[in-house]
Design a protein around this motif. Sequence first.
Motif, PDB file in Angstrom:
ATOM      1  N   LEU A   5       0.856  -1.188   0.000  1.00 20.86           N
ATOM      2  CA  LEU A   5       0.000   0.000   0.000  1.00 20.86           C
ATOM      3  C   LEU A   5       0.897   1.245   0.000  1.00 20.86           C
ATOM      4  O   LEU A   5       1.803   1.355   0.835  1.00 20.86           O
ATOM      5  CB  LEU A   5      -0.892   0.028   1.243  1.00 20.86           C
ATOM      6  CG  LEU A   5      -1.751   1.294   1.381  1.00 20.86           C
ATOM      7  CD1 LEU A   5      -2.833   1.348   0.291  1.00 20.86           C
ATOM      8  CD2 LEU A   5      -2.412   1.374   2.757  1.00 20.86           C
ATOM      9  N   VAL A   6       0.619   2.152  -0.931  1.00 20.19           N
ATOM     10  CA  VAL A   6       1.312   3.437  -0.924  1.00 20.19           C
ATOM     11  C   VAL A   6       0.264   4.505  -0.636  1.00 20.19           C
ATOM     12  O   VAL A   6      -0.727   4.628  -1.360  1.00 20.19           O
ATOM     13  CB  VAL A   6       2.024   3.710  -2.265  1.00 20.19           C
ATOM     14  CG1 VAL A   6       2.642   5.101  -2.269  1.00 20.19           C
ATOM     15  CG2 VAL A   6       3.101   2.657  -2.535  1.00 20.19           C
ATOM     16  N   VAL A   7       0.484   5.261   0.406  1.00 21.66           N
ATOM     17  CA  VAL A   7      -0.473   6.307   0.785  1.00 21.66           C
ATOM     18  C   VAL A   7       0.048   7.645   0.276  1.00 21.66           C
ATOM     19  O   VAL A   7       1.102   8.121   0.718  1.00 21.66           O
ATOM     20  CB  VAL A   7      -0.664   6.341   2.321  1.00 21.66           C
ATOM     21  CG1 VAL A   7      -1.650   7.451   2.705  1.00 21.66           C
ATOM     22  CG2 VAL A   7      -1.135   4.990   2.822  1.00 21.66           C
ATOM     23  N   GLY A   8      -0.687   8.233  -0.668  1.00 22.78           N
ATOM     24  CA  GLY A   8      -0.292   9.518  -1.240  1.00 22.78           C
ATOM     25  C   GLY A   8       0.277   9.324  -2.628  1.00 22.78           C
ATOM     26  O   GLY A   8       1.206   8.540  -2.814  1.00 22.78           O
ATOM     27  N   ALA A   9      -0.295  10.024  -3.617  1.00 25.96           N
ATOM     28  CA  ALA A   9       0.140   9.861  -5.012  1.00 25.96           C
ATOM     29  C   ALA A   9       0.890  11.086  -5.516  1.00 25.96           C
ATOM     30  O   ALA A   9       0.811  11.458  -6.686  1.00 25.96           O
ATOM     31  CB  ALA A   9      -1.059   9.543  -5.898  1.00 25.96           C
ATOM     32  N   GLY A  10       1.625  11.759  -4.608  1.00 22.24           N
ATOM     33  CA  GLY A  10       2.551  12.818  -5.040  1.00 22.24           C
ATOM     34  C   GLY A  10       3.817  12.151  -5.568  1.00 22.24           C
ATOM     35  O   GLY A  10       3.860  10.928  -5.773  1.00 22.24           O
ATOM     36  N   TYR A 232       4.033   5.378   3.660  1.00 14.97           N
ATOM     37  CA  TYR A 232       3.115   6.426   4.092  1.00 14.97           C
ATOM     38  C   TYR A 232       3.720   7.797   3.790  1.00 14.97           C
ATOM     39  O   TYR A 232       4.697   8.202   4.421  1.00 14.97           O
ATOM     40  CB  TYR A 232       2.843   6.255   5.592  1.00 14.97           C
ATOM     41  CG  TYR A 232       1.651   7.030   6.073  1.00 14.97           C
ATOM     42  CD1 TYR A 232       0.362   6.510   5.976  1.00 14.97           C
ATOM     43  CD2 TYR A 232       1.814   8.310   6.615  1.00 14.97           C
ATOM     44  CE1 TYR A 232      -0.736   7.238   6.407  1.00 14.97           C
ATOM     45  CE2 TYR A 232       0.713   9.039   7.048  1.00 14.97           C
ATOM     46  CZ  TYR A 232      -0.550   8.494   6.942  1.00 14.97           C
ATOM     47  OH  TYR A 232      -1.637   9.212   7.379  1.00 14.97           O
ATOM     48  N   THR A 233       3.135   8.498   2.809  1.00 12.07           N
ATOM     49  CA  THR A 233       3.651   9.837   2.481  1.00 12.07           C
ATOM     50  C   THR A 233       2.704  10.935   2.977  1.00 12.07           C
ATOM     51  O   THR A 233       2.844  12.092   2.600  1.00 12.07           O
ATOM     52  CB  THR A 233       3.925  10.000   0.957  1.00 12.07           C
ATOM     53  OG1 THR A 233       2.669  10.200   0.274  1.00 12.07           O
ATOM     54  CG2 THR A 233       4.643   8.805   0.370  1.00 12.07           C
ATOM     55  N   GLY A 234       1.755  10.557   3.809  1.00 11.25           N
ATOM     56  CA  GLY A 234       0.883  11.542   4.459  1.00 11.25           C
ATOM     57  C   GLY A 234       1.574  12.049   5.731  1.00 11.25           C
ATOM     58  O   GLY A 234       2.719  11.685   6.024  1.00 11.25           O
ATOM     59  N   PRO A 235       0.883  12.886   6.498  1.00 13.41           N
ATOM     60  CA  PRO A 235       1.492  13.471   7.687  1.00 13.41           C
ATOM     61  C   PRO A 235       1.730  12.429   8.791  1.00 13.41           C
ATOM     62  O   PRO A 235       0.803  11.721   9.189  1.00 13.41           O
ATOM     63  CB  PRO A 235       0.456  14.494   8.168  1.00 13.41           C
ATOM     64  CG  PRO A 235      -0.621  14.511   7.151  1.00 13.41           C
ATOM     65  CD  PRO A 235      -0.488  13.355   6.251  1.00 13.41           C
ATOM     66  N   ILE A 236       2.948  12.386   9.286  1.00 16.97           N
ATOM     67  CA  ILE A 236       3.325  11.356  10.266  1.00 16.97           C
ATOM     68  C   ILE A 236       2.550  11.533  11.582  1.00 16.97           C
ATOM     69  O   ILE A 236       2.189  10.551  12.230  1.00 16.97           O
ATOM     70  CB  ILE A 236       4.864  11.347  10.496  1.00 16.97           C
ATOM     71  CG1 ILE A 236       5.280  10.133  11.338  1.00 16.97           C
ATOM     72  CG2 ILE A 236       5.380  12.652  11.082  1.00 16.97           C
ATOM     73  CD1 ILE A 236       6.774   9.853  11.342  1.00 16.97           C
ATOM     74  N   ASP A 237       2.242  12.772  11.951  1.00 21.20           N
ATOM     75  CA  ASP A 237       1.510  12.977  13.224  1.00 21.20           C
ATOM     76  C   ASP A 237       0.075  12.450  13.103  1.00 21.20           C
ATOM     77  O   ASP A 237      -0.475  11.874  14.046  1.00 21.20           O
ATOM     78  CB  ASP A 237       1.533  14.459  13.660  1.00 21.20           C
ATOM     79  CG  ASP A 237       1.033  15.418  12.593  1.00 21.20           C
ATOM     80  OD1 ASP A 237       0.928  15.019  11.407  1.00 21.20           O
ATOM     81  OD2 ASP A 237       0.740  16.583  12.938  1.00 21.20           O
TER      82      ASP A 237
END
Length: 369
Positions: A5-10, A232-237
Amino acid sequence: METNLVVGAGFSGAVTAYLLAEKLGEKVLIIDKKEHIAGNSYDYTDENGIKIHKYGSHIFHTNNEKVWQFLKQFTDLNTYMHRVVAVIDGIETTIPFNINTLYDVFPMSLAKRLEEKLLSVFDYNTKVPILEFQKQNDKDLKFLAEYVYEKVFLHYTNKQWGTSPKDVDSAVTARVPVFISRDDRYFQDKYQGIPVCGYTRTVERMLNHPNIEIKLNTDYKDIKCDFKRIFYTGPIDEYFDYKFGQLPYRSVNFKLETHNHEYYQSNAVVNYPCNYDFTRIHEYKYYLNDISSKTVIAKEYSEDFVLGKNERYYPVPKKENTELYDRYLAEAKKLNNVYFLGRLGDYKYYNMDQAIERAIEVFERIENK
Ligand code: FAD
Ligand code: UDP
Protein backbone atom coordinates in the motif's frame (compact mmCIF):
# COMPACT_ATOMS: atom_id res chain seq x y z
CA MET A 1 -1.28 -9.58 1.91
CA GLU A 2 1.03 -9.73 -1.13
CA THR A 3 0.12 -6.19 -2.14
CA ASN A 4 1.97 -3.05 -1.04
CA LEU A 5 0.00 0.00 0.00
CA VAL A 6 1.31 3.44 -0.92
CA VAL A 7 -0.47 6.31 0.79
CA GLY A 8 -0.29 9.52 -1.24
CA ALA A 9 0.14 9.86 -5.01
CA GLY A 10 2.55 12.82 -5.04
CA PHE A 11 6.10 12.36 -6.29
CA SER A 12 7.17 10.42 -3.17
CA GLY A 13 4.36 7.89 -3.48
CA ALA A 14 4.43 7.63 -7.27
CA VAL A 15 8.19 6.98 -7.42
CA THR A 16 7.84 4.32 -4.70
CA ALA A 17 4.92 2.63 -6.47
CA TYR A 18 6.74 2.60 -9.79
CA LEU A 19 9.93 1.10 -8.33
CA LEU A 20 8.08 -1.63 -6.42
CA ALA A 21 6.06 -2.53 -9.51
CA GLU A 22 8.83 -2.31 -12.08
CA LYS A 23 11.95 -3.45 -10.21
CA LEU A 24 10.47 -5.99 -7.81
CA GLY A 25 7.47 -6.99 -9.92
CA GLU A 26 5.22 -6.55 -6.90
CA LYS A 27 1.59 -5.46 -6.74
CA VAL A 28 0.88 -1.95 -5.46
CA LEU A 29 -2.29 -0.18 -4.40
CA ILE A 30 -1.71 3.58 -4.34
CA ILE A 31 -4.35 5.78 -2.72
CA ASP A 32 -4.83 9.50 -2.38
CA LYS A 33 -7.48 11.38 -0.50
CA LYS A 34 -7.47 14.07 -3.17
CA GLU A 35 -9.39 13.64 -6.41
CA HIS A 36 -6.18 13.76 -8.43
CA ILE A 37 -2.66 12.33 -8.56
CA ALA A 38 0.63 14.31 -8.38
CA GLY A 39 0.11 15.85 -4.92
CA ASN A 40 1.27 19.44 -4.63
CA SER A 41 2.92 19.22 -8.05
CA TYR A 42 -0.47 18.75 -9.74
CA ASP A 43 -1.06 20.79 -12.89
CA TYR A 44 -3.86 20.98 -15.45
CA THR A 45 -4.60 22.76 -18.72
CA ASP A 46 -7.39 25.31 -18.41
CA GLU A 47 -9.94 26.47 -20.98
CA ASN A 48 -7.43 29.03 -22.34
CA GLY A 49 -4.84 26.34 -23.06
CA ILE A 50 -2.70 27.50 -20.14
CA LYS A 51 -1.03 24.92 -17.90
CA ILE A 52 -1.91 25.91 -14.33
CA HIS A 53 0.16 24.74 -11.35
CA LYS A 54 -2.73 24.34 -8.92
CA TYR A 55 -0.56 24.56 -5.81
CA GLY A 56 1.80 27.31 -6.97
CA SER A 57 4.71 27.44 -9.40
CA HIS A 58 6.73 24.24 -9.56
CA ILE A 59 10.14 24.39 -11.21
CA PHE A 60 12.16 21.24 -11.36
CA HIS A 61 15.85 21.68 -10.51
CA THR A 62 18.54 19.27 -9.35
CA ASN A 63 22.23 18.50 -9.26
CA ASN A 64 21.45 14.86 -8.69
CA GLU A 65 22.28 12.92 -11.86
CA LYS A 66 20.40 9.84 -10.70
CA VAL A 67 17.21 11.77 -9.98
CA TRP A 68 17.44 13.59 -13.31
CA GLN A 69 17.90 10.35 -15.27
CA PHE A 70 15.03 8.77 -13.34
CA LEU A 71 12.64 11.61 -14.15
CA LYS A 72 13.69 11.76 -17.81
CA GLN A 73 12.30 8.26 -18.32
CA PHE A 74 8.83 9.74 -18.00
CA THR A 75 9.06 13.18 -19.60
CA ASP A 76 11.20 15.59 -21.55
CA LEU A 77 11.88 18.85 -19.77
CA ASN A 78 12.34 22.21 -21.44
CA THR A 79 15.32 24.48 -20.71
CA TYR A 80 13.40 26.98 -18.60
CA MET A 81 15.69 28.60 -16.03
CA HIS A 82 13.85 30.29 -13.23
CA ARG A 83 14.38 33.93 -12.40
CA VAL A 84 12.44 35.73 -9.71
CA VAL A 85 11.68 39.41 -9.99
CA ALA A 86 11.12 41.29 -6.75
CA VAL A 87 9.56 44.70 -6.46
CA ILE A 88 11.68 46.73 -4.03
CA ASP A 89 10.63 50.32 -3.47
CA GLY A 90 8.73 50.13 -6.75
CA ILE A 91 11.81 48.96 -8.67
CA GLU A 92 11.73 45.59 -10.44
CA THR A 93 14.94 43.69 -9.84
CA THR A 94 16.09 40.08 -9.56
CA ILE A 95 16.59 38.08 -6.39
CA PRO A 96 18.51 36.33 -4.83
CA PHE A 97 20.07 39.72 -4.14
CA ASN A 98 23.12 39.79 -6.46
CA ILE A 99 25.46 42.26 -8.11
CA ASN A 100 22.88 43.13 -10.78
CA THR A 101 20.44 43.94 -7.98
CA LEU A 102 22.92 46.47 -6.54
CA TYR A 103 22.90 48.38 -9.84
CA ASP A 104 19.11 48.23 -10.11
CA VAL A 105 18.31 49.64 -6.70
CA PHE A 106 21.19 52.04 -5.90
CA PRO A 107 22.67 55.05 -7.70
CA MET A 108 25.61 53.99 -9.90
CA SER A 109 28.36 55.47 -7.67
CA LEU A 110 27.02 53.79 -4.52
CA ALA A 111 26.46 50.48 -6.33
CA LYS A 112 30.05 50.55 -7.63
CA ARG A 113 31.44 51.23 -4.15
CA LEU A 114 29.37 48.43 -2.63
CA GLU A 115 30.41 46.03 -5.38
CA GLU A 116 34.11 46.77 -4.75
CA LYS A 117 33.65 46.35 -1.00
CA LEU A 118 31.79 43.06 -1.51
CA LEU A 119 34.52 41.69 -3.76
CA SER A 120 37.20 42.68 -1.26
CA VAL A 121 35.48 40.61 1.44
CA PHE A 122 33.86 37.70 -0.44
CA ASP A 123 35.10 35.55 -3.30
CA TYR A 124 33.24 35.95 -6.57
CA ASN A 125 30.43 33.37 -6.90
CA THR A 126 30.02 33.02 -3.14
CA LYS A 127 26.57 32.53 -1.66
CA VAL A 128 26.06 34.17 1.71
CA PRO A 129 22.93 33.50 3.78
CA ILE A 130 21.40 36.77 4.96
CA LEU A 131 21.88 35.99 8.66
CA GLU A 132 25.62 35.50 7.96
CA PHE A 133 25.74 38.51 5.68
CA GLN A 134 24.55 40.68 8.53
CA LYS A 135 27.76 39.94 10.47
CA GLN A 136 29.71 42.76 8.81
CA ASN A 137 32.10 45.30 10.29
CA ASP A 138 32.50 47.65 7.37
CA LYS A 139 30.05 50.59 7.52
CA ASP A 140 28.96 50.34 3.86
CA LEU A 141 28.48 46.58 4.01
CA LYS A 142 26.56 46.91 7.27
CA PHE A 143 24.27 49.35 5.51
CA LEU A 144 23.86 46.94 2.59
CA ALA A 145 23.12 43.97 4.88
CA GLU A 146 20.45 45.93 6.75
CA TYR A 147 18.97 47.08 3.45
CA VAL A 148 18.71 43.51 2.11
CA TYR A 149 17.39 42.20 5.42
CA GLU A 150 14.69 44.84 5.59
CA LYS A 151 13.73 45.07 1.91
CA VAL A 152 13.93 41.41 0.90
CA PHE A 153 13.59 39.21 3.97
CA LEU A 154 11.89 40.83 6.93
CA HIS A 155 8.37 41.48 5.65
CA TYR A 156 8.27 38.57 3.20
CA THR A 157 9.25 36.12 5.94
CA ASN A 158 6.70 37.66 8.26
CA LYS A 159 4.01 37.12 5.65
CA GLN A 160 5.22 33.62 4.75
CA TRP A 161 5.95 32.21 8.22
CA GLY A 162 4.22 34.60 10.58
CA THR A 163 7.56 35.32 12.30
CA SER A 164 10.75 37.27 11.68
CA PRO A 165 13.66 35.70 9.73
CA LYS A 166 15.51 35.32 13.04
CA ASP A 167 12.77 33.03 14.40
CA VAL A 168 12.70 30.47 11.58
CA ASP A 169 15.43 27.92 11.04
CA SER A 170 18.35 29.67 9.33
CA ALA A 171 18.18 27.08 6.51
CA VAL A 172 14.89 28.66 5.36
CA THR A 173 16.28 32.08 4.42
CA ALA A 174 19.54 30.42 3.34
CA ARG A 175 17.53 28.99 0.41
CA VAL A 176 17.78 32.48 -1.11
CA PRO A 177 21.31 33.64 -0.18
CA VAL A 178 22.92 36.90 -1.20
CA PHE A 179 24.86 35.91 -4.31
CA ILE A 180 28.17 37.61 -5.03
CA SER A 181 27.73 37.14 -8.75
CA ARG A 182 26.04 38.45 -11.87
CA ASP A 183 24.21 35.13 -12.16
CA ASP A 184 20.69 36.18 -11.27
CA ARG A 185 18.94 32.83 -11.71
CA TYR A 186 16.98 31.56 -8.72
CA PHE A 187 18.69 28.16 -8.92
CA GLN A 188 22.19 27.29 -10.10
CA ASP A 189 21.57 23.54 -10.43
CA LYS A 190 23.00 21.75 -13.44
CA TYR A 191 19.58 20.48 -14.47
CA GLN A 192 16.47 22.62 -14.45
CA GLY A 193 13.27 22.82 -16.43
CA ILE A 194 9.57 22.15 -16.66
CA PRO A 195 8.20 18.78 -17.84
CA VAL A 196 6.86 19.49 -21.32
CA CYS A 197 3.91 17.14 -20.79
CA GLY A 198 3.21 18.61 -17.34
CA TYR A 199 3.76 17.20 -13.84
CA THR A 200 0.45 15.35 -13.69
CA ARG A 201 1.08 13.52 -16.95
CA THR A 202 4.61 12.68 -15.75
CA VAL A 203 3.24 11.10 -12.56
CA GLU A 204 0.49 9.39 -14.57
CA ARG A 205 3.17 7.74 -16.72
CA MET A 206 4.96 6.50 -13.57
CA LEU A 207 1.75 4.95 -12.34
CA ASN A 208 0.72 3.47 -15.69
CA HIS A 209 1.88 -0.06 -14.87
CA PRO A 210 -0.03 -3.34 -14.85
CA ASN A 211 1.06 -3.97 -11.23
CA ILE A 212 -0.28 -0.63 -9.98
CA GLU A 213 -3.85 0.11 -8.98
CA ILE A 214 -4.83 3.70 -8.17
CA LYS A 215 -7.70 4.72 -5.90
CA LEU A 216 -8.42 8.43 -5.55
CA ASN A 217 -10.75 10.12 -3.06
CA THR A 218 -9.58 7.46 -0.62
CA ASP A 219 -8.26 8.22 2.84
CA TYR A 220 -5.87 5.87 4.60
CA LYS A 221 -8.18 5.76 7.62
CA ASP A 222 -10.84 4.07 5.45
CA ILE A 223 -8.53 1.27 4.32
CA LYS A 224 -9.06 -1.85 6.35
CA CYS A 225 -7.02 -4.65 4.66
CA ASP A 226 -3.57 -5.98 5.53
CA PHE A 227 -0.65 -5.24 3.26
CA LYS A 228 2.83 -6.60 2.69
CA ARG A 229 4.30 -3.17 3.36
CA ILE A 230 2.91 0.33 3.82
CA PHE A 231 4.63 3.42 2.40
CA TYR A 232 3.11 6.43 4.09
CA THR A 233 3.65 9.84 2.48
CA GLY A 234 0.88 11.54 4.46
CA PRO A 235 1.49 13.47 7.69
CA ILE A 236 3.32 11.36 10.27
CA ASP A 237 1.51 12.98 13.22
CA GLU A 238 -1.86 12.08 11.68
CA TYR A 239 -0.77 8.44 11.31
CA PHE A 240 -0.21 8.31 15.07
CA ASP A 241 -3.50 10.11 15.85
CA TYR A 242 -1.59 13.18 17.06
CA LYS A 243 -0.72 11.39 20.26
CA PHE A 244 2.16 13.79 21.02
CA GLY A 245 0.35 16.82 19.57
CA GLN A 246 0.12 18.31 16.08
CA LEU A 247 3.16 19.14 13.97
CA PRO A 248 2.77 22.75 12.81
CA TYR A 249 2.52 23.60 9.12
CA ARG A 250 2.02 26.72 7.06
CA SER A 251 -0.71 26.71 4.49
CA VAL A 252 -1.13 28.78 1.36
CA ASN A 253 -4.13 30.19 -0.40
CA PHE A 254 -3.90 30.86 -4.14
CA LYS A 255 -6.34 33.40 -5.59
CA LEU A 256 -6.59 32.79 -9.33
CA GLU A 257 -7.42 35.60 -11.75
CA THR A 258 -7.89 35.46 -15.51
CA HIS A 259 -6.96 38.63 -17.37
CA ASN A 260 -8.09 39.58 -20.81
CA HIS A 261 -4.67 40.49 -22.14
CA GLU A 262 -1.65 38.52 -23.22
CA TYR A 263 0.64 39.10 -20.23
CA TYR A 264 0.09 40.48 -16.74
CA GLN A 265 3.65 40.89 -15.48
CA SER A 266 7.23 40.78 -16.75
CA ASN A 267 8.14 37.39 -15.32
CA ALA A 268 6.70 34.03 -14.21
CA VAL A 269 7.06 34.94 -10.53
CA VAL A 270 7.11 38.44 -9.06
CA ASN A 271 7.74 38.73 -5.32
CA TYR A 272 6.37 41.58 -3.26
CA PRO A 273 8.58 41.51 -0.15
CA CYS A 274 7.43 44.88 1.20
CA ASN A 275 3.98 45.53 -0.26
CA TYR A 276 0.56 43.92 -0.09
CA ASP A 277 -0.60 40.91 1.93
CA PHE A 278 0.32 38.32 -0.69
CA THR A 279 3.93 37.17 -0.97
CA ARG A 280 4.15 36.69 -4.74
CA ILE A 281 2.23 36.53 -8.01
CA HIS A 282 2.62 33.57 -10.37
CA GLU A 283 1.85 33.90 -14.07
CA TYR A 284 1.67 30.39 -15.41
CA LYS A 285 1.87 30.77 -19.19
CA TYR A 286 5.59 31.54 -18.98
CA TYR A 287 6.58 28.00 -18.01
CA LEU A 288 5.67 26.24 -21.25
CA ASN A 289 5.27 29.35 -23.41
CA ASP A 290 1.54 28.74 -23.71
CA ILE A 291 -0.04 30.81 -26.44
CA SER A 292 -3.29 32.55 -25.49
CA SER A 293 -4.79 36.02 -25.77
CA LYS A 294 -5.58 35.68 -22.05
CA THR A 295 -3.39 35.06 -19.04
CA VAL A 296 -3.92 33.44 -15.65
CA ILE A 297 -2.20 34.60 -12.49
CA ALA A 298 -2.31 33.48 -8.87
CA LYS A 299 -1.76 35.68 -5.85
CA GLU A 300 -0.22 33.64 -3.04
CA TYR A 301 -1.36 34.30 0.54
CA SER A 302 0.21 32.40 3.44
CA GLU A 303 -1.62 31.38 6.57
CA ASP A 304 -1.32 28.93 9.44
CA PHE A 305 -2.42 25.38 8.77
CA VAL A 306 -5.56 24.58 10.75
CA LEU A 307 -6.80 20.99 10.77
CA GLY A 308 -10.08 20.69 8.85
CA LYS A 309 -9.82 24.20 7.41
CA ASN A 310 -6.98 24.16 4.89
CA GLU A 311 -4.11 22.03 3.53
CA ARG A 312 -0.58 21.39 4.76
CA TYR A 313 1.99 22.99 2.48
CA TYR A 314 5.15 23.77 4.44
CA PRO A 315 6.58 21.97 7.47
CA VAL A 316 7.85 24.68 9.81
CA PRO A 317 11.58 24.08 10.35
CA LYS A 318 12.16 25.01 13.99
CA LYS A 319 13.98 23.28 16.84
CA GLU A 320 10.88 22.47 18.89
CA ASN A 321 9.08 21.09 15.83
CA THR A 322 12.03 18.86 14.96
CA GLU A 323 11.97 17.56 18.53
CA LEU A 324 8.27 16.77 18.26
CA TYR A 325 8.86 15.10 14.90
CA ASP A 326 11.67 13.02 16.47
CA ARG A 327 9.18 11.61 18.96
CA TYR A 328 6.95 10.44 16.10
CA LEU A 329 10.00 9.10 14.28
CA ALA A 330 10.90 7.00 17.33
CA GLU A 331 7.37 5.51 17.21
CA ALA A 332 7.70 4.89 13.47
CA LYS A 333 10.90 2.93 14.03
CA LYS A 334 9.02 0.48 16.25
CA LEU A 335 6.73 -0.53 13.36
CA ASN A 336 7.41 -3.39 11.02
CA ASN A 337 7.04 -2.87 7.29
CA VAL A 338 5.70 0.69 7.56
CA TYR A 339 7.90 3.29 5.90
CA PHE A 340 7.46 7.05 6.19
CA LEU A 341 8.68 9.37 3.49
CA GLY A 342 7.92 12.59 1.64
CA ARG A 343 7.41 16.16 2.75
CA LEU A 344 4.66 15.15 5.16
CA GLY A 345 5.94 11.72 6.20
CA ASP A 346 9.46 12.98 6.98
CA TYR A 347 8.30 16.48 7.99
CA LYS A 348 11.02 17.98 5.79
CA TYR A 349 11.00 20.98 3.47
CA TYR A 350 11.84 18.84 0.40
CA ASN A 351 11.99 20.12 -3.13
CA MET A 352 10.69 17.68 -5.74
CA ASP A 353 14.14 16.30 -6.52
CA GLN A 354 14.77 15.63 -2.82
CA ALA A 355 11.40 13.87 -2.52
CA ILE A 356 12.33 11.67 -5.51
CA GLU A 357 15.81 11.03 -4.10
CA ARG A 358 14.36 10.00 -0.75
CA ALA A 359 11.84 7.63 -2.38
CA ILE A 360 14.62 5.97 -4.40
CA GLU A 361 16.69 5.64 -1.21
CA VAL A 362 13.83 4.02 0.76
CA PHE A 363 13.20 1.64 -2.13
CA GLU A 364 16.86 0.68 -2.44
CA ARG A 365 17.06 -0.15 1.26
CA ILE A 366 14.19 -2.61 0.76
CA GLU A 367 15.60 -3.97 -2.48
CA ASN A 368 18.92 -4.71 -0.80
CA LYS A 369 17.41 -6.32 2.31
P1 FAD B 1 2.79 15.79 -1.70
O1 FAD B 1 2.96 16.28 -3.10
O2 FAD B 1 2.24 16.71 -0.69
O3 FAD B 1 1.91 14.45 -1.76
C1 FAD B 1 1.40 13.84 -0.61
C2 FAD B 1 0.05 13.24 -0.99
O4 FAD B 1 -0.43 12.45 0.10
C3 FAD B 1 -1.03 14.31 -1.25
O5 FAD B 1 -1.54 14.16 -2.55
C4 FAD B 1 -2.08 14.04 -0.17
O6 FAD B 1 -3.39 14.26 -0.62
C5 FAD B 1 -1.83 12.59 0.15
N1 FAD B 1 -2.30 12.20 1.49
C6 FAD B 1 -1.99 12.79 2.66
N2 FAD B 1 -2.61 12.18 3.68
C7 FAD B 1 -3.33 11.18 3.14
C8 FAD B 1 -4.19 10.17 3.69
N3 FAD B 1 -4.43 10.09 5.01
N4 FAD B 1 -4.79 9.29 2.85
C9 FAD B 1 -4.55 9.36 1.50
N5 FAD B 1 -3.75 10.27 0.93
C10 FAD B 1 -3.13 11.18 1.74
N6 FAD B 1 9.56 21.81 -5.29
C11 FAD B 1 10.43 22.03 -6.30
O7 FAD B 1 11.32 21.19 -6.54
N7 FAD B 1 10.35 23.16 -7.07
C12 FAD B 1 9.42 24.12 -6.85
O8 FAD B 1 9.38 25.14 -7.58
C13 FAD B 1 8.48 23.93 -5.78
N8 FAD B 1 7.55 24.86 -5.53
C14 FAD B 1 6.67 24.65 -4.50
C15 FAD B 1 5.72 25.63 -4.24
C16 FAD B 1 4.81 25.45 -3.20
C17 FAD B 1 3.79 26.51 -2.93
C18 FAD B 1 4.88 24.27 -2.41
C19 FAD B 1 3.92 24.06 -1.28
C20 FAD B 1 5.81 23.30 -2.66
C21 FAD B 1 6.74 23.49 -3.70
N9 FAD B 1 7.70 22.52 -3.99
C22 FAD B 1 8.59 22.73 -5.02
C23 FAD B 1 7.81 21.27 -3.20
C24 FAD B 1 7.04 20.11 -3.83
O9 FAD B 1 5.66 20.42 -3.88
C25 FAD B 1 7.29 18.87 -2.95
O10 FAD B 1 8.66 18.56 -2.93
C26 FAD B 1 6.57 17.63 -3.46
O11 FAD B 1 5.21 17.89 -3.68
C27 FAD B 1 6.72 16.54 -2.42
O12 FAD B 1 6.01 15.42 -2.85
P2 FAD B 1 5.35 14.44 -1.78
O13 FAD B 1 4.84 13.30 -2.56
O14 FAD B 1 6.32 14.17 -0.69
O15 FAD B 1 4.18 15.28 -1.12
N1 UDP C 1 12.43 34.88 1.21
C1 UDP C 1 12.25 36.21 1.52
N2 UDP C 1 12.02 37.09 0.50
C2 UDP C 1 11.95 36.71 -0.78
C3 UDP C 1 12.13 35.35 -1.10
C4 UDP C 1 12.35 34.44 -0.08
O1 UDP C 1 12.26 36.59 2.68
O2 UDP C 1 11.72 37.57 -1.66
C5 UDP C 1 12.67 33.93 2.34
C6 UDP C 1 11.33 33.50 2.97
O3 UDP C 1 11.54 33.27 4.33
C7 UDP C 1 11.05 32.22 2.21
C8 UDP C 1 12.44 31.62 2.11
O4 UDP C 1 13.29 32.75 1.88
O5 UDP C 1 10.15 31.39 2.89
C9 UDP C 1 12.63 30.57 1.05
O6 UDP C 1 12.19 31.10 -0.19
P1 UDP C 1 11.79 30.14 -1.40
O7 UDP C 1 11.50 31.00 -2.57
O8 UDP C 1 12.80 29.09 -1.54
O9 UDP C 1 10.44 29.52 -0.85
P2 UDP C 1 9.39 28.52 -1.54
O10 UDP C 1 9.50 28.70 -3.02
O11 UDP C 1 9.76 27.14 -1.06
O12 UDP C 1 8.09 28.99 -0.98
